[in-house]
Every structure is written in structure tokens, then in C-alpha cells.
Write a protein that holds these residues in place. Structure first.
Motif: not given
Length: 462
Positions: A276, A283, A287, A321-322, A324-325, A327-329, A332
Motif C-alpha cells: 500500500t 485506490i 476504482n 491514511d492510504y 485505511y482508504r 480497506h474502506e474502498l 464498499e
């Protein structure tokens, strides 16, 4: 060390061939160090060790490494990873960063001291006839510092990252920008993974230092600075295909193949294997997969995306932060598209080398979409390991694009829609065309095995 110092090779790098970890009982365990630089050097140095002897000087990286050998971290996190890495990968959010203040000056002083420690250690081990290989942006000052101690030393510096063009490189404070170039030009030979990175370095030497630069028609050239000439050359790094396939036959990889085959359950498999790391563009890759699922509902239930995105540089807030994003994405995407019996995205965050090899072997499509990358060995390893011929969707900003890009589907790493369409094209490619492309890339990558990559640099110092 060898008794014949004329045949000795000294290697200096921040990351070493072994990384320490903690076992459950608290004891130290060792495993192979990560990253393309370690992989290439470890394989390439075997012949040099047999020929005369190798001494590898390196620093501690993880908390467990520091338990084995404690070192300071300001040079590593404060300059190498927060500044130099960001410059060469064009990663700065320029309205906010960088900011060269008192804290930066403190970290820069640590970076200078760190390079001096390495130069002193190299100088202590140096003997007439020794060839010195200094690796990467962590040790950009060390060639000049060693040259000052041993004017006749034979020194090569190799840069495993991209190199920024002059306009971006000049984000650095003037004295720092000049010091890094001057430090590297203390070497007799400066090597880069791709022609575009070498050309950018030559441009910086000319624009920042006012050095006399000559360019060769076949690539790279020479820099005349402070009464010395440094040869600048391109050495693409490939993969030892035979050794990689042998490793993939071992029991732990075969067990992982069974596990991943069960996850895929007969569906086509899109694979990525990355840290990561901000430059790896995880990310935008996720996407692109999401947009692919939106635009191509006919693929629902017929494809699985296996994303290995191992944590990287957790000491830096931007990386935490990256991660975490990421994992979040991933959550989603699964929440949006999953249905009974089908999990469209499987995210793995634990560094597992055998499982990574197994995933590459089973991949129908390998996605490698960095913003910028010095080379990217995963792009080369995938086609070598591929069981039935994988299609490589590859960023045109990866150094490997210059080596194997003709057989890949090249994408603009910022263009999510184009990457999504490339995933569809790859999944639809006929089996014969997949196998032809993968075989061609495997052949090209294997021809640039680390032993050849390293031999070229050592020969340049004879």
C-alpha cells in the motif's frame, strides 16, 4: 570476506538481504528482505560471491531489525521516504507539501550523517581493487563521501526509483538538490532502470549543477563535473525465471494454489500484488475494478479480483491514511456488488510471498498500474509464473513498460475508465493470444536476469 581484496565487492544499501521479525515466543526470526532492489541484488551477487567475495552493508528497517541492530530513523523517514521518494515519484500535494522548515533541516542533517556512517564503513573495508556498489536514493551522498576518502576507488551508484524531471526536482531546496546530484557524481558509474529515468538525471545535472553533459544515441551518456567524468547507463532488471519457477514448485506455494483455486471457484481471476505504497496506485486500481463492474454487469459472478495490498511505511501518516482508504474502498465494492456465492473482491493485507506466487500463477489478468515505478518486478514475474497465460494490464509509467510493454495492455495510471476498459479487453482476450503475450514477456524478462544486470555494472568498474 575474501583473502584477496582485489576481487572483493562491497555493497551498501539501506535495506538488507535479511529482515528480522518476532516469533510468537518473542524470539527473533529472519526471512528474505523485501523489494525489487534486494531481490535483484541477492540473485545477482551469487556469481560475484563465488568469484571472490561480497560484503553487504545495510541498515535496520523494522522494529525487530532494530532489536538486532539499532539505528536512527530521521534520515529514513524524514528525508528518504518523505522527501526523495515523493520527489522522484511526483507524489507531492503541492498546495500543502513539501515544506522545508527547521524540522526538515534537522532531518537533512541526519541524512548527511547517515550517509557519512555508510561512507566511513565502506572506507574502512575498502582495499585497492575493490569494487563498490552503492544502492538507491537513501545513499545518494555516499559516493562522493567515499571518493573523498579514497580518490582511486571504483564506485557505482544504482538508482532503483524513477528520476524526476528538472522542474519537479527543483522543488528541493537549492543546496539539497545540488548536494544529491554531486553526491551521486562521486561515482564512476551511475545506473538507472529505464532510459527515461537516466535522461531525466542527465537533464538535472545540466540544469541544476551546470555540469557538462553528453548524451549517447543508444541511451544515457556522461557527466563531467568537478574534474571527473561519470558514466550514466541504463540497466533494466529482469527476473531469474528458472529460479522463480523452482520456488513456485515448493510445497507452500502449491498449498496456496489450492486455496486460491477454491476462492476463484472456476471464475476468471484478476490479480494485483503490491504494497500500500502511494505510488502503486492501489485506490485507482480498485476504482477501475468498480467501474468495470458497473459498466459490464455481464461479468457479475464470473470474475474475482484478488488484491494483495500489504501495509507499507506505517510510520508515515500519509501511508496509514492510504491503507485505511484501501480497506474502506474494498468494503464498499463488496457491499455494492456481492451476492450469495460471489464475493467480487478479496483483499489480503498480510505479506505472504508463497501466496503471491500462487496468485500470479493462477491469474488470468495481472493489474500493475503504478503512478510511477522504477521497474516493477511483479509485472515481469506474473507472465513467467502464469499457468495458462495471463494478460498484463500495465501502467505506461512503470519502468518495465520500456522492457515488456509491447506485449502488455498499457494504460494511463490516472485514467480509471481506460483501466476499467483494459480489464474487460484482457478478460475477453483469446487463450492463444494470452499465451503468446505471456510467453514473449517471460522470455524478455528472463533474458535480463539479475546476474546479467549486476554483471554489467561490475564490468563497468573494471
Amino acid at each position: 570476506m575474501t583473502n584477496d581484496p582485489r576481487r572483493l565487492v562491497l555493497v551498501a544499501s539501506n535495506r538488507g538481504p535479511v529482515s528480522f521479525g518476532f516469533a510468537e515466543n518473542g524470539s527473533l526470526t529472519a526471512r528474505r528482505g523485501g523489494g525489487g532492489m534486494v531481490s535483484g541484488l541477492t540473485s545477482g551477487l551469487a556469481a560475484a560471491a563465488a568469484d571472490g567475495g561480497v560484503l553487504w552493508l545495510c541498515a535496520a528497517i523494522t522494529d525487530a531489525d532494530r532489536e538486532a541492530a539499532r539505528r536512527g530513523e530521521r534520515a529514513y523517514n524524514g528525508i528518504a521516504n518523505s522527501i526523495l521518494w515523493f520527489v522522484h515519484h511526483l507524489l507531492f500535494d503541492t498546495p500543502n507539501q513539501p515544506r522545508f522548515d527547521v524540522g526538515f533541516r534537522r532531518d537533512w542533517a541526519a541524512y548527511v550523517a547517515y550517509n557519512k556512517v555508510f561512507a566511513d564503513a565502506l572506507a574502512d573495508e575498502y582495499a585497492t581493487g575493490t569494487r563498490v556498489l552503492i544502492q538507491d536514493y537513501h545513499l545518494a551522498l555516499a559516493p562522493r563521501l567515499l571518493r573523498d576518502r579514497h580518490p582511486g576507488a571504483r564506485i557505482a551508484h544504482f538508482e532503483h526509483t524513477p528520476w524526476a524531471p528538472p522542474d519537479y526536482y527543483r522543488l528541493l531546496p537549492d543546496n539539497v538538490a545540488a548536494a544529491i546530484l554531486d553526491g551521486m557524481l562521486g561515482a564512476d558509474h551511475a545506473g538507472f532502470l529505464a532510459e527515461r529515468w537516466a535522461a531525466a538525471f542527465l537533464d538535472c545535472c545540466e540544469a541544476v549543477l551546470g555540469a557538462e553533459v553528453s548524451r549517447r544515441g543508444g541511451g544515457a551518456g556522461q557527466v563531467s563535473h568537478r574534474g571527473r567524468v561519470t558514466n550514466v547507463a541504463v540497466h533494466p532488471l529482469g527476473v531469474d525465471g528458472e529460479a522463480l519457477r523452482d520456488r513456485a514448485r515448493e510445497a507452500d506455494v502449491r498449498a496456496a494454489v489450492d486455496v486460491i483455486s477454491g476462492m476463484a471457484a472456476g471464475r476468471q481471476l484478476i490479480v494485483r500484488v503490491d504494497r500500500t505504497e502511494l505510488s502503486k496506485n492501489v485506490i485507482r486500481g480498485l476504482n477501475a475494478y468498480r467501474e468495470f463492474l458497473i459498466a459490464r454487469p455481464e461479468w457479475h459472478g464470473r470474475v474475482v479480483h484478488l488484491a494483495f495490498a500489504y501495509p507499507s511505511r506505517s510510520g508515515l501518516a500519509e501511508y496509514r491514511d492510504y491503507t485505511y482508504r484501501v480497506h474502506e474502498l474494498a468494503d464498499e465494492i463488496n457491499a455494492e456488488f456481492r451476492r450469495p456465492g460471489w464475493e467480487p473482491l478479496i483483499l489480503e493485507v498480510k505479506d505472504d510471498y508463497p501466496r503471491s506466487l500462487a496468485a500470479c500463477e493462477l491469474a488470468d489478468v495481472l493489474l500493475v498500474n503504478p503512478i510511477r515505478d522504477g521497474m516493477n518486478l511483479v509485472a515481469e514475474e506474473g507472465p513467467i509464473l502464469s499457468e495458462r497465460g495471463c494478460v498484463l494490464v500495465l501502467s505506461r509509467e512503470a519502468g518495465s513498460a520500456a522492457l515488456i510493454g509491447a506485449e502488455a495492455l498499457l494504460v494511463n495510471p490516472y485514467d480509471v475508465s481506460a483501466t476499467a476498459e483494459a480489464l474487460h479487453t484482457a478478460l475477453c482476450m483469446p487463450p492463444g493470444e494470452r499465451r503468446r503475450r505471456a510467453a514473449a514477456m517471460a522470455s524478455i524478462a528472463s533474458a535480463r536476469a539479475p546476474r546479467y544486470w549486476l554483471a554489467e555494472q561490475l564490468d563497468a568498474l573494471r
